[in-house]
Structure formats: structure tokens, C-alpha cells
Design a protein around this motif. Structure first.
Motif, PDB file in Angstrom:
ATOM      1  N   GLY A  61       0.837  -1.190   0.000  1.00 54.71           N
ATOM      2  CA  GLY A  61       0.000   0.000   0.000  1.00 54.71           C
ATOM      3  C   GLY A  61       0.872   1.240   0.000  1.00 54.71           C
ATOM      4  N   GLN A  62       0.248   2.420  -0.024  1.00 54.34           N
ATOM      5  CA  GLN A  62       1.023   3.650  -0.146  1.00 54.34           C
ATOM      6  C   GLN A  62       0.786   4.666   0.968  1.00 54.34           C
ATOM      7  OE1 GLN A  62       1.441   5.232  -4.237  1.00 54.34           O
ATOM      8  NE2 GLN A  62      -0.069   3.700  -4.837  1.00 54.34           N
ATOM      9  N   ILE A  63      -0.365   4.575   1.663  1.00 49.46           N
ATOM     10  CA  ILE A  63      -0.696   5.600   2.646  1.00 49.46           C
ATOM     11  C   ILE A  63      -1.242   4.965   3.923  1.00 49.46           C
ATOM     12  CG2 ILE A  63      -1.117   7.449   0.998  1.00 49.46           C
ATOM     13  CD1 ILE A  63      -4.050   6.771   1.013  1.00 49.46           C
ATOM     14  N   SER A  64      -1.275   5.742   5.002  1.00 48.52           N
ATOM     15  CA  SER A  64      -1.769   5.243   6.293  1.00 48.52           C
ATOM     16  C   SER A  64      -3.293   5.311   6.342  1.00 48.52           C
ATOM     17  CB  SER A  64      -1.182   6.080   7.437  1.00 48.52           C
ATOM     18  OG  SER A  64      -1.719   7.397   7.411  1.00 48.52           O
ATOM     19  N   ASP A 303      -5.776   1.903  -1.208  1.00 47.05           N
ATOM     20  CA  ASP A 303      -4.323   2.107  -1.280  1.00 47.05           C
ATOM     21  C   ASP A 303      -3.662   2.141   0.095  1.00 47.05           C
ATOM     22  OD1 ASP A 303      -4.544   2.202  -3.985  1.00 47.05           O
ATOM     23  OD2 ASP A 303      -4.264   4.363  -4.183  1.00 47.05           O
ATOM     24  N   THR A 304      -4.418   1.797   1.136  1.00 50.81           N
ATOM     25  CA  THR A 304      -3.894   1.854   2.507  1.00 50.81           C
ATOM     26  C   THR A 304      -2.897   0.726   2.784  1.00 50.81           C
ATOM     27  OG1 THR A 304      -6.013   2.759   3.215  1.00 50.81           O
ATOM     28  CG2 THR A 304      -4.562   1.937   4.929  1.00 50.81           C
ATOM     29  N   LYS A 305      -1.907   1.029   3.620  1.00 50.70           N
ATOM     30  CA  LYS A 305      -0.925   0.017   4.028  1.00 50.70           C
ATOM     31  C   LYS A 305      -1.532  -0.901   5.089  1.00 50.70           C
ATOM     32  CE  LYS A 305       3.138   2.951   3.257  1.00 50.70           C
ATOM     33  NZ  LYS A 305       4.300   3.626   3.889  1.00 50.70           N
ATOM     34  N   THR A 306      -2.141  -1.963   4.653  1.00 56.46           N
ATOM     35  CA  THR A 306      -2.739  -2.928   5.576  1.00 56.46           C
ATOM     36  C   THR A 306      -3.042  -4.226   4.831  1.00 56.46           C
ATOM     37  OG1 THR A 306      -4.538  -3.315   7.158  1.00 56.46           O
ATOM     38  CG2 THR A 306      -5.115  -2.180   5.132  1.00 56.46           C
ATOM     39  N   ASP A 307      -3.075  -5.327   5.576  1.00 59.14           N
ATOM     40  CA  ASP A 307      -3.535  -6.586   4.995  1.00 59.14           C
ATOM     41  C   ASP A 307      -4.798  -7.054   5.720  1.00 59.14           C
ATOM     42  OD1 ASP A 307      -2.474  -7.295   7.416  1.00 59.14           O
ATOM     43  OD2 ASP A 307      -1.015  -8.742   6.632  1.00 59.14           O
ATOM     44  N   GLU A 308      -5.442  -6.107   6.425  1.00 57.73           N
ATOM     45  CA  GLU A 308      -6.703  -6.385   7.119  1.00 57.73           C
ATOM     46  C   GLU A 308      -7.815  -5.589   6.438  1.00 57.73           C
ATOM     47  OE1 GLU A 308      -7.348  -8.521   9.346  1.00 57.73           O
ATOM     48  OE2 GLU A 308      -5.516  -8.966  10.475  1.00 57.73           O
ATOM     49  N   PRO A 309      -8.534  -6.168   5.486  1.00 59.42           N
ATOM     50  CA  PRO A 309      -9.587  -5.431   4.766  1.00 59.42           C
ATOM     51  C   PRO A 309     -10.657  -4.844   5.676  1.00 59.42           C
ATOM     52  CG  PRO A 309      -9.087  -7.494   3.652  1.00 59.42           C
ATOM     53  CD  PRO A 309      -8.362  -7.534   4.960  1.00 59.42           C
ATOM     54  N   VAL A 310     -11.068  -5.596   6.684  1.00 61.28           N
ATOM     55  CA  VAL A 310     -12.128  -5.131   7.585  1.00 61.28           C
ATOM     56  C   VAL A 310     -11.701  -3.874   8.326  1.00 61.28           C
ATOM     57  CG1 VAL A 310     -13.428  -5.710   9.671  1.00 61.28           C
ATOM     58  CG2 VAL A 310     -13.184  -7.399   7.849  1.00 61.28           C
ATOM     59  N   ARG A 311     -10.439  -3.812   8.681  1.00 59.90           N
ATOM     60  CA  ARG A 311      -9.916  -2.656   9.417  1.00 59.90           C
ATOM     61  C   ARG A 311     -10.113  -1.371   8.608  1.00 59.90           C
ATOM     62  NH1 ARG A 311      -4.251  -4.022  11.618  1.00 59.90           N
ATOM     63  NH2 ARG A 311      -5.533  -5.288  13.029  1.00 59.90           N
ATOM     64  N   GLU A 312      -9.847  -1.446   7.317  1.00 60.97           N
ATOM     65  CA  GLU A 312     -10.013  -0.252   6.489  1.00 60.97           C
ATOM     66  C   GLU A 312     -11.492   0.057   6.251  1.00 60.97           C
ATOM     67  OE1 GLU A 312      -8.771   3.167   4.923  1.00 60.97           O
ATOM     68  OE2 GLU A 312      -7.598   1.667   6.019  1.00 60.97           O
TER      69      GLU A 312
END
Length: 469
Positions: A61-64, A303-312
Motif C-alpha cells: 500500500g502507499q498511505i496510512s 491504497d492503505t498500508k494494511t492486509d486487514e480489509p475489515v480494518r479499512e
């Protein structure tokens, strides 16, 4: 040109009738019931994620999380919250605000599903960068045979992401507020291709074009960093101004809420429309305000830096709550408490003058207009920065990552077009594009809803067991 404007207006009025009411409101209701209201139980956890407690800088991903929500809110907390609310009230009466609220609650569920999917089914552009959004949800989640639907979304997103509405309303506001103050003749104009062009509007468009250009060519990382600084400032400034106005009219607030609820179901005889017309106005302006189900927010949240879809998805659902339930409600209370909307009921009017009149009436010495002008400037510029990325992303999907950046040149050129175009044409063009974007966004989310539910059960079980760190 008149024929085109009429055709676009007629199409917009038709599709934003029963078809989109069923799709947007019905889709949101489906997501809310299908999720069993589960996301609504985790607002506190969503805020903790937003605060950076679960940031994962080593993930793709690219952003927080914070930068993603700031960028998404920068594109939604804009002129729709100032001008769009006024348009909703003058067209649908106070009752339209109630249906904006209802649409926002449905929008929270819609954002949760669409933005969870945006991370769950990410793809890569032609440069190998990880990307998310409805077009990737469709191709990665539903399969390549559905690609025409993804292309359909991107084509209309190229129009929906254009900056013409924001540029148009910012120009109108500056001409109204600053023109008389500096002694500038905003009526002075010239003829171009048969159209009467205001010199003041052209100059504003050129200045905006230069300002926006300094940021958007830096891509999502630069846009998100600027947005993360602008968004808190603009919300706080606007909130303070509105609270000051409402304190002066504090005794009228209970009656205002009463009229909103009453007219939501009884309609307004002045408007010559029934309950359905009021619901449509509320849903239409809410969609323009928070964009739940339209598909723009998933492009940045993906584009968020995460591998937890639910979190985003949880972070994304905060958007409609901030945008519509808070900011739009504040604007509505100012307009309704001052009563400036009453002479405009049932008339086709621009939204900015109505809101401006309310601020000038509540804040003496003409200061209200200048302060609102400052808010409008920040709101509009923040939106102009974010929308460019959506268009670049869609063009990259269609033509490749290197050609995608061509959209930025089209984008800055149409800022001038928006500054000098008529509001009616601008409104209906964007409304029509948003409506067509919603079809693939919501359809794909409904088809993939079981995937979100399964991921949600797993995520919340791990959260409950203390496995999140």
C-alpha cells in the motif's frame, strides 16, 4: 449547447428518481441488515485504528489509515456540505435533511462493505503498484468476464471526478464575497465562442489551476499529506463558526429538528411535490455529499498500508458520519435557524448565496461572508486535490499507469471550464456521472457481500480474543 444541457438535465432527473433511490438507499439498507448492524458496534475500534494504533508500515500500500480517510473526507467535505445542503432545503424543504440523515446511516454500511472489498480485492497497475477500487473489486473479485462493468465504472468516473462543480461554486462565492469588497466589477465580461465569460471568473479559474497543479502531479502520497493537514483545520474552523451562530439561535433549535422530522413525512405544499420528491432530494444531496456507494472513496481506501480489509472498512465508515451527520447538519441548522431559505423555497437557485446570506445575517459587520469565504476556499481546494487522483486511477486502469497521468492535464484545464460554466449544467453532469458510477459499485458489493461477512466474523473474533496486538 442548450440541447446538450437539457438532455443531461432530463437524464439526471430521471436516473435520480426511482432507479437510484432503489439502488443507493436500497443497497445501503441491504448492507445494514445483511451485516446485522455489526459495524455500528465498532466505532471506538475504528477511531483507534484511525489514531494509528494498528498502523502497519511494512504492508503493501502507499498511505496510512489516517491519510486515506483524510483524503476521502477532503473529497467529500466540500461544496456539497455548504452549497448542496442549501440546494436540498430550497428544493425539498427542511424535510430533505431528514432523508439526508437516513441516507448517511445507510451510507455508513455501504462504505464499510465497499471499502473492505477495496482492500480485499486489490490489483496491480501496469507499473506493478498495488491499487484498489471498484474496478479492481470487479475484475479481481468477480473475474475478468466482468471487466466491461469495470470499464463502465471508469469511463463515467472520468467525468464524475472532474473539478467543475467545486471550481464553479468557489468562483461564485469569491465573486459574491470579495468582488464588492475590493471594488472589482464581477459583471465585466467578454465573448468567447458565443458564450459570455466573466473576467473575474476566468481569473479565479486560472489561480485555482496554478494552486492545484502544485500538488496533484505529486501523486497520492503528496495529495494525502496535504489533505491530512487541511481536513482537521477546515472542520474545526467551520465547526467553531457554526456553533457561534447556533448559540445565538439556541432557543429555535428544538423547533428546527421538529420541522425537519415533520416535513420529512408530510412534505411541503409550497414545493408542489410529494414525499417521494423530498426523499429523492435528500438521497441525491447526501450521495453528492458523502459519496457512499458512488465508488470514489474505495479508490483511496484501497491504497492503505494494511492486509486487514475489515480494518479499512471500519475507518471508511467514519466518513459519512463526519461528512453528512455532522458537517451537513451544522450547515442545515444555520440555514434553517436564520430563516433565509424561506423566500427561495421551490425555486431553482444556487446554493452559495443562500448559505452566505445566513452567515451574513448571523455574524455582523459583513464578517460572516469573509469567514464563510475562508471555509469555502479550504473546502473547495481540498476537494480539488483529491478528485484528481480518482480520475488518474481510472485512466490508468483503462490506458496504463504511464498514460493515466494525462488526466491531470485534462483536470486542470476543466477547472477553468467549471469557473465560467452555468451551475445547472455542472450540477446535472456530475449528478449523472455519480449515478452511473453507483451501478457497478453497489452491484459488485452486493454480489461479494458474503465475502465481507466472512472476513468480518474472522476479524472481530480475533479482536475479541486479543489477537490484534
Amino acid at each position: 449547447m442548450e440541447v446538450i444541457e437539457t438532455a443531461v438535465r432530463d437524464f439526471s432527473n430521471w436516473i435520480w428518481g426511482i432507479p437510484l433511490l432503489i439502488l443507493v438507499m436500497g443497497g445501503g439498507l441491504f448492507f445494514m441488515i445483511y451485516s446485522k448492524f455489526t459495524p455500528f458496534l465498532y466505532f471506538r475500534h475504528a477511531i483507534n485504528v484511525l489514531r494509528g494504533k494498528y498502523d502497519e508500515d511494512d504492508k503493501e500500500g502507499q498511505i496510512s489509515h489516517y491519510e486515506a480517510l483524510s483524503t476521502a473526507i477532503a473529497s467529500t467535505v466540500g461544496m456539497g456540505n455548504i452549497s448542496g445542503v442549501a440546494v436540498a432545503i430550497t428544493a425539498g424543504g427542511p424535510g430533505a435533511i431528514f432523508w439526508m440523515w437516513v441516507s448517511a446511516f445507510f451510507g455508513i454500511a455501504t462504505k464499510y462493505f465497499t471499502c473492505t472489498l477495496a482492500v480485499m480485492y486489490r490489483g496491480k497497475d501496469s507499473d506493478g503498484e498495488v491499487r484498489g477500487g471498484p474496478m479492481y473489486v470487479i475484475t479481481e473479485g468477480l473475474g475478468q468476464k466482468w471487466k466491461p462493468l469495470a470499464v463502465f465504472f471508469c469511463i463515467f468516473a472520468l467525468a464524475g471526478a472532474l473539478p467543475i462543480f467545486q471550481a464553479n461554486q468557489l468562483t461564485a462565492a469569491l465573486n459574491t464575497i470579495l468582488g464588492p469588497a475590493v471594488g472589482y466589477n464581477t459583471e465585466s465580461s467578454f465573448m468567447f465562442l458565443g458564450a459570455n465569460i466573466s473576467y473575474a471568473s476566468m481569473i479565479t479559474g486560472l489561480v485555482l489551476m496554478v494552486l492545484v497543479s502544485t500538488v496533484i502531479f505529486g501523486g497520492i502520497k503528496k495529495i494525502s499529506k496535504v489533505a491530512s493537514k487541511l481536513v482537521p483545520a477546515m472542520v474545526v474552523i467551520y465547526f467553531v463558526l457554526v456553533i457561534y451562530i447556533l448559540l445565538q439561535n439556541f432557543a429555535a433549535i428544538p423547533g428546527i429538528f421538529g420541522s425537519i422530522i415533520e416535513e420529512a413525512f408530510t412534505g411541503n405544499a409550497i414545493l408542489g411535490g410529494g414525499l417521494g420528491a423530498i426523499i429523492i432530494q435528500g438521497a441525491r444531496r447526501a450521495a453528492f455529499s458523502n459519496e457512499a456507494g458512488i465508488g470514489t472513496a474505495p479508490m483511496v481506501h484501497g491504497d492503505t498500508k494494511t492486509d486487514e480489509p475489515v480494518r479499512e472498512g471500519l475507518v471508511a465508515m467514519l466518513g459519512p458520519a463526519i461528512d453528512t451527520l455532522i458537517v451537513c447538519t451544522l450547515t442545515a441548522l444555520v440555514i434553517l435557524s436564520t430563516g433565509v431559505y424561506e423566500p427561495y423555497l421551490g425555486k431553482s437557485v444556487e446554493g452559495i448565496p443562500v448559505t452566505l446570506e445566513a452567515f451574513n445575517q448571523a455574524i455582523p459587520g459583513g464578517a460572516g461572508g469573509y469567514l464563510l469565504g475562508l471555509c469555502i476556499m479550504i473546502f473547495a481546494v481540498s476537494t480539488l486535490l483529491s478528485y484528481s487522483y480518482y480520475g488518474v486511477k481510472c485512466m490508468s486502469f483503462l490506458l496504463g499507469a504511464k498514460r493515466g497521468k494525462i488526466y491531470n492535464y485534462i483536470y486542470i484545464g476543466t477547472i477553468i471550464l467549471g469557473a465560467v460554466a452555468s451551475l445547472d449544467f455542472v450540477f446535472t453532469l456530475i449528478d449523472s456521472s455519480f449515478a452511473l458510477m453507483a451501478i457497478p459499485t453497489i452491484l459488485s458489493a452486493i454480489l461479494l457481500a458474503p465475502k465481507v461477512t466472512a472476513a468480518s466474523k474472522d476479524y472481530f473474533a480475533r479482536l475479541k480474543n486479543g489477537e490484534m496486538g
